[in-house]
Design an enzyme around this catalytic site. Structure first.
Site, PDB file in Angstrom:
ATOM      1  N   GLY A 147       0.816  -1.214   0.000  1.00 22.41           N
ATOM      2  CA  GLY A 147       0.000   0.000   0.000  1.00 22.41           C
ATOM      3  C   GLY A 147       0.848   1.261   0.000  1.00 22.41           C
ATOM      4  O   GLY A 147       1.956   1.287   0.544  1.00 22.41           O
ATOM      5  N   ARG A 181       1.081  -5.686  -4.966  1.00 22.43           N
ATOM      6  CA  ARG A 181       1.068  -6.580  -3.801  1.00 22.43           C
ATOM      7  C   ARG A 181       1.535  -8.002  -4.114  1.00 22.43           C
ATOM      8  O   ARG A 181       1.373  -8.898  -3.293  1.00 22.43           O
ATOM      9  CB  ARG A 181      -0.337  -6.614  -3.190  1.00 22.43           C
ATOM     10  CG  ARG A 181      -0.752  -5.307  -2.505  1.00 22.43           C
ATOM     11  CD  ARG A 181      -1.902  -5.503  -1.556  1.00 22.43           C
ATOM     12  NE  ARG A 181      -2.306  -4.272  -0.905  1.00 22.43           N
ATOM     13  CZ  ARG A 181      -1.757  -3.776   0.206  1.00 22.43           C
ATOM     14  NH1 ARG A 181      -0.759  -4.415   0.787  1.00 22.43           N
ATOM     15  NH2 ARG A 181      -2.203  -2.650   0.738  1.00 22.43           N
ATOM     16  N   ASP A 226       5.767  -8.001   5.773  1.00 21.92           N
ATOM     17  CA  ASP A 226       5.834  -9.161   4.872  1.00 21.92           C
ATOM     18  C   ASP A 226       6.875  -8.957   3.778  1.00 21.92           C
ATOM     19  O   ASP A 226       7.662  -9.853   3.487  1.00 21.92           O
ATOM     20  CB  ASP A 226       4.473  -9.383   4.184  1.00 21.92           C
ATOM     21  CG  ASP A 226       3.537 -10.166   5.082  1.00 21.92           C
ATOM     22  OD1 ASP A 226       4.005 -10.698   6.106  1.00 21.92           O
ATOM     23  OD2 ASP A 226       2.327 -10.217   4.766  1.00 21.92           O
ATOM     24  N   LYS A 277       8.256   0.574   5.495  1.00 23.68           N
ATOM     25  CA  LYS A 277       7.116   1.384   5.042  1.00 23.68           C
ATOM     26  C   LYS A 277       5.804   0.809   5.536  1.00 23.68           C
ATOM     27  O   LYS A 277       5.670  -0.416   5.601  1.00 23.68           O
ATOM     28  CB  LYS A 277       7.113   1.358   3.504  1.00 23.68           C
ATOM     29  CG  LYS A 277       5.901   1.934   2.862  1.00 23.68           C
ATOM     30  CD  LYS A 277       5.224   0.974   1.858  1.00 23.68           C
ATOM     31  CE  LYS A 277       4.452  -0.125   2.509  1.00 23.68           C
ATOM     32  NZ  LYS A 277       3.517  -0.854   1.664  1.00 23.68           N
ATOM     33  N   THR A 278       4.869   1.570   5.917  1.00 28.23           N
ATOM     34  CA  THR A 278       3.438   1.285   6.029  1.00 28.23           C
ATOM     35  C   THR A 278       2.778   2.335   6.915  1.00 28.23           C
ATOM     36  O   THR A 278       3.281   2.644   8.005  1.00 28.23           O
ATOM     37  CB  THR A 278       3.061  -0.115   6.559  1.00 28.23           C
ATOM     38  OG1 THR A 278       1.646  -0.169   6.690  1.00 28.23           O
ATOM     39  CG2 THR A 278       3.698  -0.486   7.901  1.00 28.23           C
ATOM     40  N   ASP A 338       0.242   1.856   8.466  1.00 27.40           N
ATOM     41  CA  ASP A 338      -0.369   1.159   9.607  1.00 27.40           C
ATOM     42  C   ASP A 338       0.489   1.256  10.871  1.00 27.40           C
ATOM     43  O   ASP A 338      -0.007   1.036  11.972  1.00 27.40           O
ATOM     44  CB  ASP A 338      -0.594  -0.315   9.274  1.00 27.40           C
ATOM     45  CG  ASP A 338      -1.700  -0.517   8.248  1.00 27.40           C
ATOM     46  OD1 ASP A 338      -2.217   0.497   7.746  1.00 27.40           O
ATOM     47  OD2 ASP A 338      -2.029  -1.668   7.944  1.00 27.40           O
TER      48      ASP A 338
HETATM   49  P1  FBP Z   1       0.542  -1.937   3.642  1.00 24.53           P
HETATM   50  O1  FBP Z   1       0.546  -2.840   4.839  1.00 24.53           O
HETATM   51  O2  FBP Z   1       0.894  -2.630   2.376  1.00 24.53           O
HETATM   52  O3  FBP Z   1       1.383  -0.730   3.886  1.00 24.53           O
HETATM   53  O4  FBP Z   1      -0.940  -1.378   3.418  1.00 24.53           O
HETATM   54  C1  FBP Z   1      -1.732  -1.052   4.519  1.00 24.53           C
HETATM   55  C2  FBP Z   1      -3.056  -0.467   4.117  1.00 24.53           C
HETATM   56  O5  FBP Z   1      -2.955   0.921   3.879  1.00 24.53           O
HETATM   57  C3  FBP Z   1      -4.090  -0.779   5.196  1.00 24.53           C
HETATM   58  O6  FBP Z   1      -4.206   0.278   6.106  1.00 24.53           O
HETATM   59  C4  FBP Z   1      -5.329  -1.062   4.396  1.00 24.53           C
HETATM   60  O7  FBP Z   1      -6.147  -1.997   5.038  1.00 24.53           O
HETATM   61  C5  FBP Z   1      -4.794  -1.644   3.133  1.00 24.53           C
HETATM   62  O8  FBP Z   1      -3.546  -1.057   2.929  1.00 24.53           O
HETATM   63  C6  FBP Z   1      -5.690  -1.416   1.939  1.00 24.53           C
HETATM   64  O9  FBP Z   1      -5.025  -1.821   0.791  1.00 24.53           O
HETATM   65  P2  FBP Z   1      -5.693  -1.909  -0.639  1.00 24.53           P
HETATM   66  O10 FBP Z   1      -6.023  -0.504  -1.048  1.00 24.53           O
HETATM   67  O11 FBP Z   1      -4.651  -2.541  -1.489  1.00 24.53           O
HETATM   68  O12 FBP Z   1      -6.916  -2.739  -0.468  1.00 24.53           O
END
Ligand code: FBP
Length: 552
Positions: free
Chosen positions: A81, A145, A176, A202-203, A205
């Protein structure tokens, strides 16, 4: 015509590096620390990573640069993300690489890890990079992803690297992706490819953090963006005095985002998934908890409020996870077609009633019809309910409304309850990075190149001491294997970086716990306003409350 805009102005911003990286490339030397051990399961991790396990922690310092003067061709990948600051990681990497040797090259593999396997890339130059400095988004090369995790993928990756003379890969991703970076690093070392792998944390979250990584990038900007919006809603609620706002915020499983937004804005309610799980709270108990606040405020004439709901909370409610598991089972394989062929919702309901246990049916029965139907509409590619698509903000406001009706009948509640719903996620993931994320990300990228230049493999770029001014930040690297333990994933024992959930005995939660009673009953809203990019450091460079509390 010259267009003046924040975007133009941000191109000119010079991100701040840690003091030890400011002296110029020729003045960056390495201080090696102790050999490392994984946080748990040492023997097993060592066995799985014979070539990359146990390496030393390293810190950069001012001194003569003794790294070998070989030409570097580096490939970079954005994984998962979007998170504000990703562009700056690439800019920092590019600047350090070119400052070291103008012949060095940076490849950007497109649309995530699959770009490496598909050999889909671009080569960066100054003009291209300059369009993305200090901007949000991952559109510089795109993200994806796809996971890099099989031997077959690794063999293709090695071939692609060989073809372009690539000496190192930088993977910008979450827990991951960095776990997979460590596995790829081990593969490259075991097969003598000469290719190094470096990760960057990165994230939005905020769940990639541990004793070495103080925070993942993007968390600062995303939470500041959501907090601005929540603060604006609080001010509207306090002006109009007629709505309860239920606001879901992103954060796939951990509640760091929700908690940080609560610390910033002091809403009446903020659910914390980790607490819900620890106390084994039922949906009904959560609804009662929120209804208590609504009732107490109504008794004081305040029929308005704000409740923050973390995206992943329903998965932490034991009875709800059981219901989801049963629904997955109920629709497994061809049974999904049978279900979909049923025409009316009444008939479908009868099918569901027959298939669920009594306990799960009781939970299902109290859900609003819209949510019941969502549980049967959206399936992921593995056939599972996509819990993140459940509108939990609507679920909880409906359950609270039911509770309030019961209380009205019992004569304890006499207020008015009008709910509005919001979901803040995508609004923050590509925002212009705050000065903190601009500086942190640029430093992570710059530092990643120094790790490459000094020959390190299987390391995470590490910048620490982050609650202090950037000049006092500490730059270095940590072997990824140090952060790993063995966890059960899809029925197998796997080496992984442990996901950091909110710690209920940690300072951020303790602070929230100590104040939330007052916030629930009174109006203690704080309005953080928009991220400030220019002005005094005490306004523009402040870190998150989470980081400040953790490091006080
Ligand atoms: P990452 O763990 O890859 O950084 O993404 C987190 C996130 O932003 C979450 O907060 C959210 O649930 C998810 O991505 C949504 O991803 P997508 O838009 O691919 O469904």
């Amino acid at each position: 015509m010259k267009i003046s805009s924040l975007q133009q102005a941000r191109y000119e911003y010079s991100p701040k590096l840690p003091g030890m990286l400011r002296h110029g490339i020729s003045e960056i030397s390495v201080l090696e620390g102790e050999e490392t051990q994984s946080v748990a399961d040492q023997e097993k991790i060592k066995e799985l990573f014979p070539n990359t396990y146990g390496k030393k922690e390293i810190t950069f310092q001012k001194g003569k640069n003794t790294s070998p003067a070989k030409k570097q061709v580096v490939g970079v990948i954005l994984s998962g993300g979007q998170a504000p600051g990703g562009h700056n990681v690439i800019c920092g990497l590019y600047d350090a690489l070119k400052a070291t040797n103008s012949e060095n090259e940076l490849y950007g593999f497109k649309n995530g890890p699959s770009g490496l396997i598909d050999d889909d890339y671009l080569i960066f130059d100054d003009a291209y990079i300059d369009e993305y400095r200090n901007t949000g988004g991952f559109d510089i090369i795109g993200s994806g992803r796809t996971k890099l995790e099989t031997e077959e993928q690794f063999a293709i990756a090695a071939e692609v690297c060989k073809k372009h003379g690539i000496t190192a890969i930088v993977i910008i991703g979450g827990d991951d992706s960095n776990t997979n970076a460590a596995v790829l690093a081990e593969y490259f070392a075991a097969h003598d490819t000469g290719v190094q792998v470096i990760g960057c944390p990165k994230t939005i979250d905020g769940d990639l953090k541990n004793e070495d990584i103080e925070c993942s990038f993007g968390f600062d900007t995303a939470t500041k963006t959501y907090s601005e919006l929540i603060g604006n809603i609080e001010r509207d609620a306090n002006s109009a005095k007629k709505y309860w706002h239920f606001i879901k915020v992103m954060g796939r499983s951990a509640s760091h985002v929700a908690l940080e937004c609560a610390l910033e804005t002091q809403p009446n309610i903020c659910l914390v998934s980790e607490e819900v799980a620890a106390k084994k709270m039922s949906l009904s108990q959560i609804a009662d908890y929120i209804a208590d606040s609504v009732e107490k405020r109504a008794a004081k004439g305040m029929n308005f409020g704000v409740a923050i709901i973390p995206e992943g909370v329903v998965e932490f409610v034991p009875e709800f996870s059981k219901l989801i598991a049963e629904i997955n089972e109920l629709l497994a394989g061809s049974k999904a077609d049978e279900f979909n062929a049923i025409e009316t919702w009444e008939e479908k309901y009868a099918f569901i009633e027959k298939g669920l246990t009594k306990e799960s049916m009781e939970v299902f029965a109290i859900l609003p019809v819209g949510i019941q139907q969502q549980l049967f509409l959206e399936r992921d590619p593995h056939g599972n309910v996509q819990v993140s698509l459940i509108e939990s903000e609507k679920l909880f406001s409906a359950l609270v409304a039911d509770k309030l009706e019961q209380r009205r009948e019992a004569g304890t509640y006499k207020g008015k309850f009008n709910a509005l719903h919001h979901f803040f996620g995508y609004e923050g993931r590509c925002a212009f990075p705050s000065n903190f994320d601009s500086d942190y990300c640029y430093s992570l990228g710059y530092n990643a190149f120094m790790l490459i230049q000094y020959g390190y493999n299987g390391y995470l770029s590490k910048i620490s001491n982050l609650s202090k001014p950037a000049n006092e930040w500490v730059a270095g690297g940590m072997p990824i294997t140090k952060m790993m333990n063995i966890e059960r994933r899809h029925g197998e024992d796997k080496p992984v970086i442990k996901k950091a959930l909110v710690e209920l005995d940690g300072k951020p939660f303790k602070y929230f716990e100590a104040h939330r009673g007052e916030w629930a009953e009174n109006t203690c809203f704080v309005y953080p306003g928009a991220i400030q990019y220019y002005g005094p450091a005490e306004v523009c460079d402040i870190t998150t409350k989470t980081l400040a509390l953790e490091q006080e």
